[in-house]
Structures are given as C-alpha cells and as structure tokens.
Scaffold this motif. Structure first.
Motif, PDB file in Angstrom:
ATOM      1  N   ILE A 121      -2.315   2.663   6.999  1.00  0.00           N
ATOM      2  CA  ILE A 121      -2.490   1.594   5.831  1.00  0.00           C
ATOM      3  C   ILE A 121      -3.161   0.391   6.165  1.00  0.00           C
ATOM      4  O   ILE A 121      -4.083   0.026   5.337  1.00  0.00           O
ATOM      5  CB  ILE A 121      -0.982   1.411   5.347  1.00  0.00           C
ATOM      6  N   GLN A 122      -3.117  -0.139   7.392  1.00  0.00           N
ATOM      7  CA  GLN A 122      -3.751  -1.458   7.847  1.00  0.00           C
ATOM      8  C   GLN A 122      -5.046  -1.337   7.956  1.00  0.00           C
ATOM      9  O   GLN A 122      -5.975  -2.144   7.418  1.00  0.00           O
ATOM     10  CB  GLN A 122      -3.157  -2.045   8.881  1.00  0.00           C
ATOM     11  N   SER A 151       1.307   9.998  -7.107  1.00  0.00           N
ATOM     12  CA  SER A 151       2.312   8.916  -6.520  1.00  0.00           C
ATOM     13  C   SER A 151       1.817   8.201  -5.358  1.00  0.00           C
ATOM     14  O   SER A 151       2.114   6.971  -5.254  1.00  0.00           O
ATOM     15  CB  SER A 151       3.630   9.802  -6.279  1.00  0.00           C
ATOM     16  N   ILE A 152       1.097   8.975  -4.418  1.00  0.00           N
ATOM     17  CA  ILE A 152       0.461   8.661  -3.306  1.00  0.00           C
ATOM     18  C   ILE A 152      -0.411   7.438  -3.584  1.00  0.00           C
ATOM     19  O   ILE A 152      -0.630   6.278  -2.962  1.00  0.00           O
ATOM     20  CB  ILE A 152      -0.156   9.512  -2.397  1.00  0.00           C
ATOM     21  N   THR A 153      -1.274   7.626  -4.799  1.00  0.00           N
ATOM     22  CA  THR A 153      -2.218   6.809  -5.090  1.00  0.00           C
ATOM     23  C   THR A 153      -1.966   5.585  -5.650  1.00  0.00           C
ATOM     24  O   THR A 153      -2.148   4.186  -5.467  1.00  0.00           O
ATOM     25  CB  THR A 153      -3.447   7.344  -6.071  1.00  0.00           C
ATOM     26  N   ALA A 154      -0.596   5.595  -6.545  1.00  0.00           N
ATOM     27  CA  ALA A 154      -0.102   4.635  -7.071  1.00  0.00           C
ATOM     28  C   ALA A 154       0.677   3.703  -6.133  1.00  0.00           C
ATOM     29  O   ALA A 154       0.735   2.504  -6.257  1.00  0.00           O
ATOM     30  CB  ALA A 154       0.701   4.944  -8.453  1.00  0.00           C
ATOM     31  N   ALA A 155       1.133   4.500  -5.237  1.00  0.00           N
ATOM     32  CA  ALA A 155       2.263   3.638  -4.230  1.00  0.00           C
ATOM     33  C   ALA A 155       1.386   2.886  -3.544  1.00  0.00           C
ATOM     34  O   ALA A 155       1.559   1.692  -3.079  1.00  0.00           O
ATOM     35  CB  ALA A 155       3.031   4.726  -3.590  1.00  0.00           C
ATOM     36  N   LEU A 156       0.197   3.014  -3.094  1.00  0.00           N
ATOM     37  CA  LEU A 156      -0.661   2.678  -1.987  1.00  0.00           C
ATOM     38  C   LEU A 156      -1.409   1.299  -3.014  1.00  0.00           C
ATOM     39  O   LEU A 156      -1.276   0.296  -2.165  1.00  0.00           O
ATOM     40  CB  LEU A 156      -1.974   3.618  -1.558  1.00  0.00           C
ATOM     41  N   GLN A 205      -4.923  13.306   5.344  1.00  0.00           N
ATOM     42  CA  GLN A 205      -3.961  13.650   4.165  1.00  0.00           C
ATOM     43  C   GLN A 205      -4.005  12.863   3.160  1.00  0.00           C
ATOM     44  O   GLN A 205      -3.860  12.865   1.833  1.00  0.00           O
ATOM     45  CB  GLN A 205      -2.616  14.262   4.448  1.00  0.00           C
ATOM     46  N   MET A 206      -3.943  11.353   3.520  1.00  0.00           N
ATOM     47  CA  MET A 206      -3.995  10.549   2.597  1.00  0.00           C
ATOM     48  C   MET A 206      -5.308  10.298   1.955  1.00  0.00           C
ATOM     49  O   MET A 206      -5.394   9.906   0.578  1.00  0.00           O
ATOM     50  CB  MET A 206      -3.437   9.008   3.205  1.00  0.00           C
ATOM     51  N   LEU A 207      -6.365  10.402   2.419  1.00  0.00           N
ATOM     52  CA  LEU A 207      -7.771  10.325   2.055  1.00  0.00           C
ATOM     53  C   LEU A 207      -7.718  11.501   0.957  1.00  0.00           C
ATOM     54  O   LEU A 207      -8.295  11.418  -0.209  1.00  0.00           O
ATOM     55  CB  LEU A 207      -8.774  10.472   3.005  1.00  0.00           C
ATOM     56  N   ARG A 208      -7.294  12.781   1.473  1.00  0.00           N
ATOM     57  CA  ARG A 208      -7.358  13.853   0.572  1.00  0.00           C
ATOM     58  C   ARG A 208      -6.815  13.510  -0.670  1.00  0.00           C
ATOM     59  O   ARG A 208      -7.130  14.073  -1.896  1.00  0.00           O
ATOM     60  CB  ARG A 208      -6.959  15.293   1.184  1.00  0.00           C
ATOM     61  N   MET A 209      -5.344  13.015  -0.827  1.00  0.00           N
ATOM     62  CA  MET A 209      -4.880  12.689  -1.960  1.00  0.00           C
ATOM     63  C   MET A 209      -5.617  11.745  -2.846  1.00  0.00           C
ATOM     64  O   MET A 209      -5.610  11.832  -4.085  1.00  0.00           O
ATOM     65  CB  MET A 209      -3.402  12.115  -1.675  1.00  0.00           C
TER      66      MET A 209
END
Length: 505
Positions: A121-122, A151-156, A205-209
């Motif tokens: 995240i940082q 949800s992942i996009t909104a949460a980030l 996985q975060m980039l993929r989301m």
C-alpha cells in the motif's frame, strides 16, 4: 457457522439486518460498523445488555438473531477541537513528535502478519496518477463474503484519503476486503493468528483488481489506469530448438510486473532483466516432429509504461521443505535505470528524440552548473529535477499514449524489501522516495527518514532487508534548460551528496 442478523442503534440512527459472523474477530464487526457510520473502530463502544464487546473475543457478548446492539462513538469530523498546544522546540521532541513535525506520512498498523499488505500500500501510494484515478472512482465497499474488485478499489481509495490526514491507522477494512477476495491471505496458523503472505502476490492481485475498476486518464487507448501507467507490452517469438522446418510463432504478451531472473552470473539488475528476454528449454508439443520438443522464447519490449514494476525473482519453491526458499545473493540496482537496449527496434527509434534532449540537458549541466559550482554539483541538480512540478517538465509520454514512457529512462521511486528466509515468513517493509536524496522507511506504523545511500544497501547478500520489488518512475526533463540558468535556480538548493549513475550492460 455462527452467523446472525442483528440491529445496531447509533444515536438517532438504526441499522437493520447487519450480518455478524462470530467466528471472525470482533474487529471485523467493528470494521463493518466503521463502513456504515464512519466511526473509527478504536472510538466504538459496543454494548448488549450491559456487556461491552472487546477486541479479542465475543465471550462477554452473546448474540442472537434480531438482537439490538447499542453503539456509542463519534466520527473524526464530529470531535471537538483540541485546545492549542504550547509551542515545543525540536530539541525537546521525542522521535514520534519529531516525525510528526517533519510531516511524516501516515503509517499503517500491523494487524498480525499484515506487513506484506502495508508495504504494498505504501509503495503504490507513490504513483500520483493512480491516486487521481482512485479519487474519480465512485464505487462503495461491500464487506460481504466474495466481494472483490469494487470493494478493493473503494477501500484503497478511502484508505489513502484517511492516510492523507497524517494519522497512523489500522487498515481493517482494506484487510477484510482483501481476505474476502483472496481467502488464501486469510489463512491462520496453529496459534490462530494470520499467516505471513507473499508481498509480490499481494501486489499483483491488487493491481489485477484495480485494473478492473480504475478508468484511464485522457489521451490513452488503454482501458484502465493500471494498464495505462503500469502496463508493459512485449513482442514474443517461440522457435523450436530441434528443427528448422517449423516456423517461429510470433505473439504479443502484456505484463504488469517485469521479472528480474537471478542466476550465478547476475550481479546487476540490468543483467537479470535481460535474462527475462530469453527463455530456453521450454517444452511443448511440436506438430512437425509429432512429439514434445524443446523451444526457445525471445521477448522484446514494444511499450514501456511510465511506472515500471520489477520483481526480483528471489524465491524458489523447495518441495521437500514446502517453502519458497530465498536467494540471498547481492544484486545491485541503480537509482537511474535505462531500458533502451531491451526495446524493439521500432520503439528504440521512437525513444531517440527525447533521449537526445536528455543528453543535451546533461551536457549543459556539466558545462554550466559543473564548472560554476564544482564537481558533482551537476549530478545533484539533475536528480533534483524529479522534484519539479509536472507543469515545469516535458511530457514523459508519447502523444496519443498517455502513461507510456517516451525516453526509456527511469528513476527509482519505491522499494519493497523482505527480511527472512522464505516469502511466507519474515518481515516486509516499504521504502519510498521523499525529496532529493531523502527517503522514508515505512515499517508498518513507524515511518522514519533515511538517506538514499541506505536504500541502495538493500541489494542483498545477507539476512538484512533485501529488495524484492522495485518501482521506477519516469525520469523528468525540465522545460527550462540548455543555457537557461533558470533551471538551476528553480531547483531546491539543499541537494544531498553523491548520486547513482546509469547502469549499463
């Protein structure tokens, strides 16, 4: 599974049919209430029939369907303003107060072996175009099981917004939606705590989301911000090594991360990256030979992104121990990286005009600034151009492909390190560039300044923190240059000593 639908009363608000799973820690329930009310979990007081819910267990609170739970707590914006503090001088401050006075960014609390997520995240937070795309996103967090990209996009997005206030926070909602989307990350050990996870897998996985939900910014043929600013494209050729009668097969492949392959001959990042461009000994069926045969695969880069993510392939799976064992070898990486010789000829021709401008600028710095202020000053000034506002720099993208890199030159922006012997153990830390030669070490909730020289020592060779993921940003070229003294005068005066020269093959 002990799951209930309950009512939650908060002031004048009443929330119906709130789903609670008492197999999960109470902090997950508090994260749900945070999403509903905006009250931070540490400010929540949750009661049922006089019993107060703790953070560790449900022992004191016995739920049933349709139970009425009372929540007390106020949102940040509803808190009364604090009285003005008496002036405190720097020499009287402790380390925490000093970091706050120096405007250190927010840290992230470790929620139990979650340093891998905190470090990712940082590092991703340093990509301003990603922040812009996230701020444009209007989706909402859904804490129900199975929620994923939205949800992942909104949460980030929400987490970065909260981090901008400068307060260290527990990324509870981010962790919950990550667990919902990828149950592997929610695995628990024998003691009941979360297992350590692979930061590279989390990054990918975060980039993929985010790829599914972020929208591309203007002037791009790419469908989303991740492909636009972080997407690599390569032309591939697959050739059978056992016969010349079978024609080579050409294709196009796209990546979000570029691997650096490590073997006994690799001492520098550039060498490992070139290893990625040739894969030998691949086995596949040959129609010409009528059997499985050996193939060689070559790659050439046809599109460079503005932000290049490089994974150091330091982990090899050992079946006997069932662990991803770590390669501790020292692999030097540069502050300035040149990808020109890994590009296809057509792309190289397109890169040359901007590279010529960089060469002219470097010559001018040596001739003007170097002679006037002494040896090494031109290198300092050139590095400080990374801190100039974008409007004072040339566009680093090709026309019609915003987010691409039009020079092949990069500057190191973030490093994610691992300390330990396997990817599923040890500790992860994020290191991000701040200004000039000053970097920030983001070790969960501890954020502290370090020098660039300390970051370059993270190249491996022992059990200390070792670079695992490198994030390079586009090198910036000032608009005022080539005999115009205004370039030197507008850059910050306080330049750090030294500088890393470009790595060559």
């Amino acid at each position: 599974m002990p799951s209930f639908k309950i009512k939650v009363k908060w002031g004048k608000e009443l929330f119906q049919d709130v789903e609670v799973n008492t197999d999960e820690e109470p902090m997950v329930f508090k994260a749900q209430l945070f999403a509903l009310t905006g009250v931070q979990p540490e400010r929540q007081k949750i009661m049922l029939k006089g019993a107060i819910l703790g953070d560790a267990s449900w022992d004191k609170v016995k739920l049933r369907d349709n139970a009425m739970v009372l929540m007390m707590g106020t949102k940040d914006e509803d808190m009364p303003s604090m009285p003005v503090e008496k002036t405190k001088f720097v020499e009287d401050m402790d380390e925490h107060e000093l970091n706050k006075a120096l405007e250190m960014p927010a840290g992230l609390q470790n929620l139990g072996n979650t340093c891998y997520m905190n470090a990712v995240i940082q590092c991703l937070k340093t990509v301003p175009e990603l922040r812009t795309s996230l701020s444009n996103y209007s989706g909402r967090v859904n804490l129900a099981q199975g929620s994923d990209a939205e949800s992942i996009t909104a949460a980030l997005r929400d987490l970065y917004k909260t981090m901008d206030t400068g307060s260290t926070i527990p990324p509870i909602i981010m962790l919950q939606v990550l667990h919902n989307a990828f149950p592997l990350f929610a695995e628990r050990g024998e003691q009941g705590g979360y297992k350590q996870q692979d930061a590279n897998e989390c990054w990918y996985q975060m980039l993929r989301m985010l790829q599914q939900k972020t929208e591309a910014l203007s002037e791009s043929s790419k469908g989303n911000a991740i492909e636009q600013f972080m997407g690599i494209e390569c032309e591939t050729e697959m050739k059978c090594a056992e016969t010349d009668d079978e024609p080579a097969k050409k294709d196009v492949e796209k990546f979000l991360l570029f691997n650096c392959y490590i073997d006994k001959d690799v001492k520098y990042l550039h060498t490992g990256l070139k290893n990625r461009l040739l894969e030998t000994g691949l086995e596949k069926h040959s129609d010409v030979l009528g059997r499985t045969a050996q193939y060689n695969k070559t790659l050439t880069i046809t599109r460079l992104p503005g932000y290049l993510t490089i994974t150091m392939m330091r982990f090899q799976f050992k079946a006997k121990e069932a662990v991803n064992a770590k390669i501790l070898k020292d692999i030097k990486f540069p502050v300035m990286l040149d990808m020109f010789d890994m590009c296809a000829p057509d792309l190289q021709e397109k890169l040359k005009p901007m590279r010529t401008k960089f060469k002219d600028y470097e010559d001018w710095l040596v001739e003007t600034v170097g002679k006037a202020k002494g040896k090494g000053e031109s290198t300092k000034q050139e590095k400080l151009t990374q801190d100039l506002p974008l409007e004072e720099c040339e566009d680093w993208s090709f026309p019609g492909d915003k987010g691409s890199n039009n020079s092949g030159y990069y500057c190191l922006q973030a490093v994610l390190t691992h300390k330990g012997r396997s990817s599923n153990s040890g500790h992860y830390v994020g290191w991000v560039r701040n200004k000039a030669d000053t970097w920030l070490k983001c070790d969960d909730d501890e954020v502290s300044p370090v020098h660039e020289e300390d970051v370059l020592k993270l190249s491996g060779g022992g059990d200390w923190h070792t670079a695992y993921i490198l994030l390079y940003a586009p090198r910036r070229l000032p608009k005022n240059r080539g005999g115009d003294e205004s370039t030197a005068s507008t850059t910050p005066a306080a330049a750090a000593e030294g500088g890393e020269k470009m790595e060559t093959s």
